[in-house]
Design a protein around this motif. Sequence first.
Motif, short mmCIF file in Angstrom:
data_model
loop_
_atom_site.label_atom_id
_atom_site.label_comp_id
_atom_site.label_asym_id
_atom_site.label_seq_id
_atom_site.Cartn_x
_atom_site.Cartn_y
_atom_site.Cartn_z
N LEU A 92 0.82 -1.21 0.00
CA LEU A 92 0.00 0.00 0.00
C LEU A 92 0.85 1.26 0.00
CD1 LEU A 92 -2.55 -1.09 2.74
CD2 LEU A 92 -2.99 -0.92 0.28
N GLU A 93 1.93 1.25 0.78
CA GLU A 93 2.78 2.43 0.94
C GLU A 93 4.22 2.01 1.09
OE1 GLU A 93 1.55 4.38 4.53
OE2 GLU A 93 -0.51 4.62 3.85
N GLY A 94 5.13 2.83 0.56
CA GLY A 94 6.54 2.65 0.82
C GLY A 94 7.29 1.90 -0.25
N LYS A 95 8.54 1.64 0.08
CA LYS A 95 9.46 0.97 -0.83
C LYS A 95 10.38 0.10 0.01
CE LYS A 95 12.10 2.31 -4.84
NZ LYS A 95 12.65 3.41 -5.62
N GLY A 96 10.63 -1.12 -0.42
CA GLY A 96 11.47 -2.02 0.34
C GLY A 96 11.79 -3.27 -0.43
N ARG A 129 12.88 7.37 6.73
CA ARG A 129 11.98 8.42 7.20
C ARG A 129 10.50 8.03 7.19
NH1 ARG A 129 14.26 12.83 3.35
NH2 ARG A 129 14.80 10.90 2.37
N ALA A 130 10.10 7.24 6.19
CA ALA A 130 8.67 6.94 6.02
C ALA A 130 8.38 5.46 6.29
CB ALA A 130 8.22 7.29 4.61
N PRO A 131 7.22 5.16 6.89
CA PRO A 131 6.85 3.75 7.09
C PRO A 131 6.43 3.11 5.77
CG PRO A 131 5.10 5.18 7.86
CD PRO A 131 6.23 6.08 7.44
N ALA A 132 6.41 1.78 5.76
CA ALA A 132 5.86 1.01 4.64
C ALA A 132 4.65 0.25 5.18
CB ALA A 132 6.90 0.04 4.09
N LYS A 133 3.72 -0.05 4.30
CA LYS A 133 2.50 -0.75 4.73
C LYS A 133 2.04 -1.70 3.62
CE LYS A 133 -0.93 1.55 6.77
NZ LYS A 133 -2.17 2.36 6.89
N TYR A 134 1.59 -2.88 4.03
CA TYR A 134 1.09 -3.85 3.06
C TYR A 134 -0.07 -4.64 3.64
CZ TYR A 134 4.12 -6.94 5.80
OH TYR A 134 4.72 -7.62 6.83
N ILE A 135 -0.83 -5.24 2.75
CA ILE A 135 -1.88 -6.19 3.13
C ILE A 135 -1.33 -7.58 2.83
CG2 ILE A 135 -4.18 -7.07 2.59
CD1 ILE A 135 -4.97 -4.21 1.86
#
Length: 158
Positions: A92-96, A129-135
């Motif tokens: 949903l959000e971020g990069k990793g 700096r930014a969180p990551a989020k996934y389902i």
Amino acid sequence: MSITETAQAQTQFSSKDFHQTFARPQFVKPPYLLHKNVEKAGEHDQFSTERKHPVFFVDLPSKNVSMTIGGLLPDQMTNRHRHTYETVLYVLEGKGWTEIEGEKVEWEAGDAVYIPSWAWHRHKNLSDRAPAKYIACENAPQLQNLGVALREEEGRDL
């Protein structure tokens, strides 16, 4: 109560219940169909601690598929772990990246990642700096109901 209603009311069957296998599926309304404000219900404390990142369980009555919302704090990496159930992640959000059996699979918002059964894996947020989020969607309940779901955390269960 009819045999059909009795069969539906049971949560588990044994060999003596084989006669209660019917030729036609029947709809059984679950007690609820909605889990509102999943993340506001809070992190799952035990699972979040084991995984070393925030995890929010979606509480729905599926007996075959589970869904969780996983978060990775800035620069966070999870423990290596494996399980007998398959996982599909939707970012949903971020990069990793997710390391699967030693192979790094890089991801970003909008990507989906497949983690095969019993593959060692871990996740890393590349941002400091930014969180990551996934389902995460898994067939864990199905295997748990069959008594064959296993999960192993590197360093803890070895």
